[in-house]
Write an enzyme that holds these catalytic residues in place. Structure first.
Site, PDB file in Angstrom:
ATOM      1  N   ASN A  79     -18.409 -20.821 -16.250  1.00  0.00           N
ATOM      2  CA  ASN A  79     -19.461 -20.155 -17.010  1.00  0.00           C
ATOM      3  C   ASN A  79     -19.156 -18.669 -17.202  1.00  0.00           C
ATOM      4  OD1 ASN A  79     -21.950 -19.802 -18.333  1.00  0.00           O
ATOM      5  ND2 ASN A  79     -22.997 -21.174 -16.913  1.00  0.00           N
ATOM      6  N   HIS A 109      -6.538  -6.729   1.673  1.00  0.00           N
ATOM      7  CA  HIS A 109      -5.781  -5.640   2.290  1.00  0.00           C
ATOM      8  C   HIS A 109      -6.156  -5.583   3.764  1.00  0.00           C
ATOM      9  CE1 HIS A 109      -4.588  -3.978  -1.626  1.00  0.00           C
ATOM     10  NE2 HIS A 109      -5.789  -4.357  -2.024  1.00  0.00           N
ATOM     11  N   THR A 157     -16.092 -17.109   3.451  1.00  0.00           N
ATOM     12  CA  THR A 157     -15.034 -16.434   4.204  1.00  0.00           C
ATOM     13  C   THR A 157     -14.138 -17.401   4.964  1.00  0.00           C
ATOM     14  OG1 THR A 157     -16.463 -16.179   6.131  1.00  0.00           O
ATOM     15  CG2 THR A 157     -16.472 -14.380   4.512  1.00  0.00           C
ATOM     16  N   LYS A 158     -14.540 -18.692   4.997  1.00  0.00           N
ATOM     17  CA  LYS A 158     -13.744 -19.703   5.704  1.00  0.00           C
ATOM     18  C   LYS A 158     -13.866 -21.031   4.968  1.00  0.00           C
ATOM     19  CE  LYS A 158     -17.526 -20.674   8.883  1.00  0.00           C
ATOM     20  NZ  LYS A 158     -18.036 -20.567  10.219  1.00  0.00           N
TER      21      LYS A 158
END
Length: 177
Positions: A79, A109, A157-158
């Site tokens: 979308n 980073h 995040t996992k």
């Protein structure tokens, strides 16, 4: 980049990334100006350097930094206002739905100040029949399992197990499907 090895920004080969980004910016501008889904698909194919199946639909605007590290399956829907950072690789398998304003990034980073000017590429995979809700963010080194749902606004995040719903910041499993 796709090997996942950290790359310092002062690496002598790093300017090649900027060349690729410049190429992609020009093609993305054309994609975002297109008014026909076939024309959009055409420019997206040039960006990712592979043919985009006619069953796949993308609504501009769409932003991507390199493109050649992205792979799209069949019957994918993306979308409006999505953003992909794909230096580490982004794989979108068949039947995936991606809602508006989704960000997928395969690059990061280090947190340490003396190492921060190092790019750390890590692949993102969105497996078959997953649905990514509006405004979700998928971070590097994550796999979204088959049939799973990422709730709107979630920050993943996992890895997300197959057949689950995740929500929140950071995203956690809230339901099994």
């Amino acid at each position: 980049m796709k090997a996942g090895e950290p790359v310092p920004l002062d690496d002598p080969e790093y300017p090649k990334v900027f060349e690729e980004v410049e190429r992609t910016i020009g093609l993305t501008r054309k994609l975002n100006a297109a008014t026909d889904v076939d024309e959009i698909r055409h420019y997206l194919g040039k960006i990712i350097r592979e043919e985009v199946d006619e069953s796949t639909t993308i609504f501009p605007p769409f932003h991507i930094n390199v493109g050649k590290h992205t792979s799209l399956g069949r019957n994918v829907f993306i979308n409006h206002a999505c953003s992909f950072l794909d230096l580490g690789g982004i794989t979108i398998e068949d039947e995936v739905l991606i809602s508006a304003n989704v960000s997928i990034t395969s690059e990061s980073h280090p947190v340490e100040p003396d190492r921060r000017k190092t790019l750390v590429p890590r692949e993102v995979v969105v497996e078959r029949n997953a649905w990514i809700g509006a405004g979700a963010t998928i971070l590097p080194d994550v796999t979204i399992g088959e049939n799973s749902v990422v709730a709107a606004g979630a920050v993943v995040t996992k890895d997300v197990p197959a057949n689950t719903v995740v929500a929140g910041v950071p995203a956690e499993v809230v339901r099994k499907l």
